[in-house]
Design a protein around this motif. Structure first.
Motif, short mmCIF file in Angstrom:
data_model
loop_
_atom_site.label_atom_id
_atom_site.label_comp_id
_atom_site.label_asym_id
_atom_site.label_seq_id
_atom_site.Cartn_x
_atom_site.Cartn_y
_atom_site.Cartn_z
N PHE A 111 0.83 -1.21 0.00
CA PHE A 111 0.00 0.00 0.00
C PHE A 111 0.86 1.25 0.00
O PHE A 111 0.59 2.22 -0.74
CB PHE A 111 -0.92 0.01 1.21
N LEU A 112 1.90 1.27 0.82
CA LEU A 112 2.78 2.44 0.91
C LEU A 112 3.49 2.70 -0.41
O LEU A 112 3.66 3.86 -0.82
CB LEU A 112 3.79 2.24 2.03
N GLN A 113 3.90 1.64 -1.10
CA GLN A 113 4.55 1.80 -2.40
C GLN A 113 3.60 2.45 -3.40
O GLN A 113 3.97 3.38 -4.13
CB GLN A 113 5.02 0.44 -2.92
N HIS A 114 2.37 1.98 -3.43
CA HIS A 114 1.39 2.54 -4.36
C HIS A 114 0.96 3.95 -3.94
O HIS A 114 0.71 4.81 -4.79
CB HIS A 114 0.16 1.62 -4.44
N TRP A 168 2.86 6.21 -2.41
CA TRP A 168 3.88 7.19 -2.77
C TRP A 168 4.04 7.32 -4.28
O TRP A 168 4.43 8.38 -4.78
CB TRP A 168 5.21 6.86 -2.09
N CYS A 169 3.72 6.27 -5.00
CA CYS A 169 3.67 6.39 -6.46
C CYS A 169 2.59 7.39 -6.85
O CYS A 169 2.79 8.22 -7.75
CB CYS A 169 3.40 5.02 -7.08
N PHE A 170 1.45 7.34 -6.16
CA PHE A 170 0.36 8.29 -6.43
C PHE A 170 0.79 9.72 -6.11
O PHE A 170 0.55 10.65 -6.90
CB PHE A 170 -0.87 7.91 -5.62
N ILE A 171 1.45 9.92 -4.96
CA ILE A 171 1.88 11.26 -4.57
C ILE A 171 2.87 11.84 -5.57
O ILE A 171 2.74 13.00 -6.02
CB ILE A 171 2.51 11.24 -3.16
N VAL A 172 3.86 11.03 -5.96
CA VAL A 172 4.86 11.50 -6.92
C VAL A 172 4.21 11.79 -8.28
O VAL A 172 4.52 12.79 -8.94
CB VAL A 172 5.99 10.46 -7.06
N ALA A 188 2.97 2.46 -13.89
CA ALA A 188 3.61 2.01 -12.66
C ALA A 188 2.78 0.98 -11.90
O ALA A 188 3.32 0.05 -11.31
CB ALA A 188 3.91 3.20 -11.74
N TRP A 189 1.46 1.15 -11.88
CA TRP A 189 0.60 0.21 -11.16
C TRP A 189 0.34 -1.04 -12.01
O TRP A 189 0.70 -1.11 -13.17
CB TRP A 189 -0.72 0.89 -10.81
N ASN A 190 -0.30 -2.01 -11.37
CA ASN A 190 -0.72 -3.25 -12.05
C ASN A 190 0.47 -4.03 -12.60
O ASN A 190 0.49 -4.46 -13.75
CB ASN A 190 -1.70 -2.93 -13.19
N SER A 195 12.63 -0.74 -6.26
CA SER A 195 13.32 0.56 -6.26
C SER A 195 12.91 1.48 -5.12
O SER A 195 13.37 2.61 -5.04
CB SER A 195 13.08 1.29 -7.59
N CYS A 196 12.03 0.99 -4.23
CA CYS A 196 11.47 1.88 -3.21
C CYS A 196 12.32 1.91 -1.94
O CYS A 196 13.22 1.09 -1.75
CB CYS A 196 10.04 1.47 -2.87
#
Length: 381
Positions: A5-8, A10-14, A312-314, A334-335
């Motif tokens: 969840f945290l990876q996704h 922060w992907c959303f925030i970036v 990035a997702w899926n 890469s996180c």
């Protein structure tokens, strides 16, 4: 909160920061057409003073975007910002030229003359969006780098560097890919379109607004042609996918499948496109309407956000390598650590307060439209 969840998150925030940055490129876009919008010297100063009120927002968002990427996905930061440094250095250099040009173009003692610094503003208005758009295109097209994590534990390694560029161009080789240039120039014309819409809304000058309606067609038509061409290309091309073991492989129609499987991103994309078309179309066909920057701006953010998340997702490698497929970067490989992402999550809860301040400052700056009288004050650019 799971690690996934945290990876996704922060992907959303970036991605959101990247989408907002693309919208804020209206500053660069307006500067690139300042000479045609403001036919006289007084008209050009109106355009530069209009964008001069907002250039800090663009520059700050660019820095914040890089900082967020560094904290959440450090391997991408070291690979792209470190390996493709010529690309990023040129981008940053043109933005520094922009900041200097605003302050010194009309200062007493300027031996270079105002036109020199206005040229720098035009240069930033073209090169900045072009290279930023090209950088976004590499998320779909791939970049020429190699990841060697074993260097961290290999005693025989000369330096403990785990990522390196596979050639000496350090990022400029991406411009040899015609599709990278297609998206790059699409962003250039998008920035011009948004810039014209913003100036028409912000400057109370009938001559500039009448010119803007005509110039808007010249910017919007090539933008739409280039964007539609690139979007079709992305939906039909093979994409970079990975399985549960982290093995990267090529999947036919990967990005098309992503939009089908993540239907909410498709809805977001369609709403964004409709809003952009509405803002442009109503400004062109409705005499006296100058609010097109808002639907077009919101539409830009939604469209770019959907595109960035789709790469990035899926189970999609968001930074694919054309030199070594297995070196491609994913959210998982890469996180930052779970502790870092969790700590940053709580810090990110302050973001709404920052956005509220930005909105407040924006409204205070634009409390009244810019007129010719204001460029005669001591605080004018």
């Amino acid at each position: 909160m799971t690690y996934e969840f945290l990876q996704h998150y922060w992907c959303f925030i970036v991605s959101l920061l990247g989408a907002i940055l693309v919208f804020l490129l209206f500053v660069q876009g307006a500067n690139s057409v300042a000479r045609s919008l403001g036919y006289t010297e007084e008209g050009r100063r109106l355009v530069y003073n209009s964008t001069g009120r907002k250039w800090e927002f663009t520059f700050t968002t660019l820095v914040t975007f890089g900082g967020a990427f560094f904290a959440s996905f450090p391997l991408f930061y070291s690979t792209s910002f470190g390996g493709a440094y010529w690309l990023w250095m040129i981008i940053l250099f043109t933005f520094v030229l922009q900041a200097v040009s605003y302050e010194f173009q009309n200062k007493i003692g300027n031996i270079l003359g105002p036109k020199t610094f206005q040229f720098f503003l035009t240069l930033n208005g073209i090169v900045g969006p072009l290279l930023l758009g090209g950088a976004v295109a590499t998320f779909f097209e791939g970049s020429n780098f190699i990841i060697e994590k074993n260097n961290l534990i290999d005693a025989g390694a000369i330096t403990p560097i785990i990522s390196r560029w596979a050639n000496a161009s350090h990022g400029l080789d991406a411009l040899l890919n015609p599709w990278v240039l297609v998206l790059g120039f699409a962003v250039v014309f998008l920035a011009r379109t948004l810039g014209i819409l913003y100036v028409m809304n912000n400057v109370d000058d009938e001559d500039i607004r009448s010119r803007g309606s005509v110039r808007l067609i010249g910017a919007a038509v090539p933008f739409l042609a280039l964007f539609v061409a690139y979007l079709i290309h992305v939906l039909l091309k093979d994409g970079f996918a990975y399985n549960d073991e982290g093995i990267i492989y090529m999947e036919p129609y990967k990005y098309f499948n992503n939009f089908i499987e993540m239907w909410y991103l498709l809805v977001l994309l369609l709403i964004g496109v409709v809003l952009v078309l509405y803002g442009i179309g109503k400004t062109i066909f409705s005499k006296g309407y100058v609010g097109g920057i808002w639907p077009a701006g919101i539409g830009t953010v939604l469209t770019v956000l959907a595109l960035l998340l789709s790469c990035a997702w899926n189970h999609t490698a968001y930074y694919p390598s054309t030199a070594d497929l297995q070196s491609s970067l994913t959210l998982e490989n890469s996180c930052s650590s779970e502790f870092t992402l969790t700590t940053m999550f709580y810090v990110s809860l302050l973001v709404p307060f920052v956005l509220a301040y930005i909105i407040y400052a924006w409204r205070a700056i634009d409390s009244k439209k810019l007129t010719k009288d204001e460029i005669k004050t001591d605080h004018a650019y």
